[in-house]
Design a protein around this motif. Sequence first.
Motif, PDB file in Angstrom:
ATOM      1  N   LEU A  83       4.579   1.517   1.815  1.00 39.88           N
ATOM      2  CA  LEU A  83       5.572   2.287   1.212  1.00 39.88           C
ATOM      3  C   LEU A  83       5.193   3.954   1.427  1.00 39.88           C
ATOM      4  O   LEU A  83       4.319   4.306   1.171  1.00 39.88           O
ATOM      5  CB  LEU A  83       5.588   2.348  -0.498  1.00 39.88           C
ATOM      6  CG  LEU A  83       6.426   3.004  -1.255  1.00 39.88           C
ATOM      7  CD1 LEU A  83       7.766   2.958  -0.894  1.00 39.88           C
ATOM      8  CD2 LEU A  83       6.131   2.935  -2.631  1.00 39.88           C
ATOM      9  N   LEU A  84       6.169   4.329   1.934  1.00 42.70           N
ATOM     10  CA  LEU A  84       6.271   6.028   2.309  1.00 42.70           C
ATOM     11  C   LEU A  84       7.313   6.700   1.530  1.00 42.70           C
ATOM     12  O   LEU A  84       8.257   6.814   1.777  1.00 42.70           O
ATOM     13  CB  LEU A  84       6.738   6.082   3.843  1.00 42.70           C
ATOM     14  CG  LEU A  84       6.025   5.355   4.938  1.00 42.70           C
ATOM     15  CD1 LEU A  84       6.360   5.501   6.245  1.00 42.70           C
ATOM     16  CD2 LEU A  84       4.469   5.478   4.678  1.00 42.70           C
ATOM     17  N   PRO A  85       6.656   7.260   0.148  1.00 40.21           N
ATOM     18  CA  PRO A  85       7.550   8.191  -0.355  1.00 40.21           C
ATOM     19  C   PRO A  85       7.383   9.618   0.120  1.00 40.21           C
ATOM     20  O   PRO A  85       6.299   9.785   1.125  1.00 40.21           O
ATOM     21  CB  PRO A  85       6.806   8.166  -1.721  1.00 40.21           C
ATOM     22  CG  PRO A  85       5.309   7.449  -1.535  1.00 40.21           C
ATOM     23  CD  PRO A  85       5.476   7.062  -0.224  1.00 40.21           C
ATOM     24  N   GLY A  86       8.181  10.618  -0.224  1.00 36.11           N
ATOM     25  CA  GLY A  86       7.924  11.754   0.042  1.00 36.11           C
ATOM     26  C   GLY A  86       7.784  12.524  -1.384  1.00 36.11           C
ATOM     27  O   GLY A  86       6.960  11.895  -2.210  1.00 36.11           O
ATOM     28  N   ALA A  87       7.797  13.603  -1.626  1.00 40.13           N
ATOM     29  CA  ALA A  87       7.320  14.477  -2.961  1.00 40.13           C
ATOM     30  C   ALA A  87       8.136  13.805  -4.109  1.00 40.13           C
ATOM     31  O   ALA A  87       9.331  13.509  -4.022  1.00 40.13           O
ATOM     32  CB  ALA A  87       7.843  15.926  -2.821  1.00 40.13           C
ATOM     33  N   THR A  88       7.329  13.329  -4.934  1.00 44.13           N
ATOM     34  CA  THR A  88       7.814  12.400  -6.116  1.00 44.13           C
ATOM     35  C   THR A  88       7.328  13.137  -7.324  1.00 44.13           C
ATOM     36  O   THR A  88       6.239  13.696  -7.503  1.00 44.13           O
ATOM     37  CB  THR A  88       7.177  10.942  -6.112  1.00 44.13           C
ATOM     38  OG1 THR A  88       7.660  10.580  -4.931  1.00 44.13           O
ATOM     39  CG2 THR A  88       7.780  10.074  -7.135  1.00 44.13           C
ATOM     40  N   ASP A  89       8.203  12.904  -8.536  1.00 44.22           N
ATOM     41  CA  ASP A  89       7.640  13.656  -9.586  1.00 44.22           C
ATOM     42  C   ASP A  89       6.631  12.746 -10.355  1.00 44.22           C
ATOM     43  O   ASP A  89       7.077  11.812 -11.430  1.00 44.22           O
ATOM     44  CB  ASP A  89       9.167  13.625 -10.441  1.00 44.22           C
ATOM     45  CG  ASP A  89       9.075  14.461 -11.913  1.00 44.22           C
ATOM     46  OD1 ASP A  89       7.833  15.045 -11.787  1.00 44.22           O
ATOM     47  OD2 ASP A  89       9.834  14.198 -12.595  1.00 44.22           O
ATOM     48  N   VAL A 118       0.794  -1.228   0.076  1.00 51.50           N
ATOM     49  CA  VAL A 118       0.085  -0.058   0.024  1.00 51.50           C
ATOM     50  C   VAL A 118       0.791   1.267   0.015  1.00 51.50           C
ATOM     51  O   VAL A 118       1.997   1.291   0.816  1.00 51.50           O
ATOM     52  CB  VAL A 118      -0.983   0.117   1.216  1.00 51.50           C
ATOM     53  CG1 VAL A 118      -1.911   1.349   1.097  1.00 51.50           C
ATOM     54  CG2 VAL A 118      -1.904  -1.348   1.175  1.00 51.50           C
ATOM     55  N   THR A 119       0.882   2.096  -0.799  1.00 50.24           N
ATOM     56  CA  THR A 119       1.435   3.555  -0.773  1.00 50.24           C
ATOM     57  C   THR A 119       0.753   4.459   0.087  1.00 50.24           C
ATOM     58  O   THR A 119      -0.363   4.913   0.036  1.00 50.24           O
ATOM     59  CB  THR A 119       1.315   4.055  -2.209  1.00 50.24           C
ATOM     60  OG1 THR A 119       1.517   3.203  -3.173  1.00 50.24           O
ATOM     61  CG2 THR A 119       2.196   5.414  -2.209  1.00 50.24           C
ATOM     62  N   GLY A 120       1.446   4.623   1.281  1.00 49.86           N
ATOM     63  CA  GLY A 120       1.298   5.515   2.355  1.00 49.86           C
ATOM     64  C   GLY A 120       1.898   6.833   1.939  1.00 49.86           C
ATOM     65  O   GLY A 120       1.924   7.248   0.717  1.00 49.86           O
TER      66      GLY A 120
END
Length: 270
Positions: free
Chosen positions: A184-190, A140-142
């Motif tokens: 999955l914990l991304p930050g600001a992504t393009d 899951v994208t968090g």
Amino acid sequence: MSKHPVDRLQGLCVVTGASSGIGFELAKLAAKDGCDLILASDTDQTEIAAAARALGAGQVETVRCDLSTDQGLEMLLTTLAERRVDVLIANAGESTGGAFLDQTWNDVERTIDTNIKSAVRLVHEIGGAMRLRNSGRILVTGSIVGHMPGPFNLTYNSTKAFIDDFCVGLAEELRDSKVVVTCLLPGATDTPFFAKAGMEDTAVGQAPKADPALVAKDGYEALLKGDTVITSGFLNKIQKTFADLLPEELVAKMHRRMAQPHGEKATEPV
């Protein structure tokens, strides 16, 4: 915590929010492993069909559905029917930037229903079948912003706080099973996220962003290892750590500087 590591994914993989960004990159990795794929997206049929062709996988189906609606959810679940889903990648996300009370209720509700309701419903339906056969993997994208009170992107941050905690709690419930849950914990992504959310006129919207392919790789590898949580990117790990340590009021002020539209700076209190 890691459990039941594997070298690659196999079987049928369902990916939501799959036509671009992190979701598309995750689908590419699953296709490379030889998975059959079902791609779900609310983009137009041309875009999702182009994404399917670009994967070059043997068996790729597409479902054009709006997961913020009951009809869209049922459309995807009907497509799955009695089929065995070996991997669920719940990546679909929605946001509207700006001050919470200036947003329409429809925008707020759409964010909540996409980010929470659709993800939880799919995990409940598909995860239940996985538990019965004691096999399966869920990604899951968090987001790291789930650890930050989020002025000017308030509903999004709050929904990601729910998702981040939900995944860790579910992983603990399933710790004695062979069902893997990874957040999955991304930050600001393009990705198209900031344009769709109307956040291009913000500090975060104009700042450098992570490559979605690298973010997807981090999440995919964590899923293979059986890790419960993966924060993508060294600076994001630092940012998340400080967000957890600093007083919440200070974190909220810092987030405001990043997410408040430039045209609204005059309204910021001194």
